[in-house]
Design an enzyme around this catalytic site. Sequence first.
Site, PDB file in Angstrom:
ATOM      1  CB  CYS A 135      -0.911   0.004   1.226  1.00 38.44           C
ATOM      2  SG  CYS A 135      -2.108  -1.342   1.242  1.00 38.44           S
ATOM      3  CD  GLU A 153      -2.204   3.937   3.283  1.00 36.83           C
ATOM      4  OE1 GLU A 153      -1.872   3.335   2.228  1.00 36.83           O
ATOM      5  OE2 GLU A 153      -3.343   3.861   3.767  1.00 36.83           O
ATOM      6  CB  CYS A 194      -6.063  -1.698   4.188  1.00 34.89           C
ATOM      7  SG  CYS A 194      -4.300  -2.119   4.236  1.00 34.89           S
ATOM      8  CB  CYS A 226      -2.049   0.508   6.117  1.00 35.60           C
ATOM      9  SG  CYS A 226      -1.426   0.194   4.455  1.00 35.60           S
TER      10      CYS A 226
END
Length: 129
Positions: A56, A58, A91, A94
Amino acid sequence: MERLNKNDLKLIEKAKEIIKKNYDNKEFNHTVGSALLSKKGNIYLGVNVYSLHGACAEIIALGSAIANGEREFVSVVAVRGGEKEEIIPPCGNCRQVLLTYAQDIDVIINDDYKIKINELLPYSYEVKN
């Protein structure tokens, strides 16, 4: 929850800029951009990388910050690109990674508010070193 400040708004703009530059509307490999603010005032950017086991945006931004010697963070935001550009919450994976590496980080969850990561992930798994 807390209202956004001028640094948060700057972070949102940086996340929007990075996904606009990298949005992939053919293969959809890069659909989310992220910006992370360190306590030193530096901003680190990331875009998601999609694969069988992708990462992801992040996590990419966090990894970039860590690679540059950062260890303390203020806030993070993720923005979905494309026609329906919008701020999206992290998510579950994360959330856990952010909590592990940045226990006090603010997570921008929409155009108006941010929330502490531990409030976004109550009863989380605790990593003991």
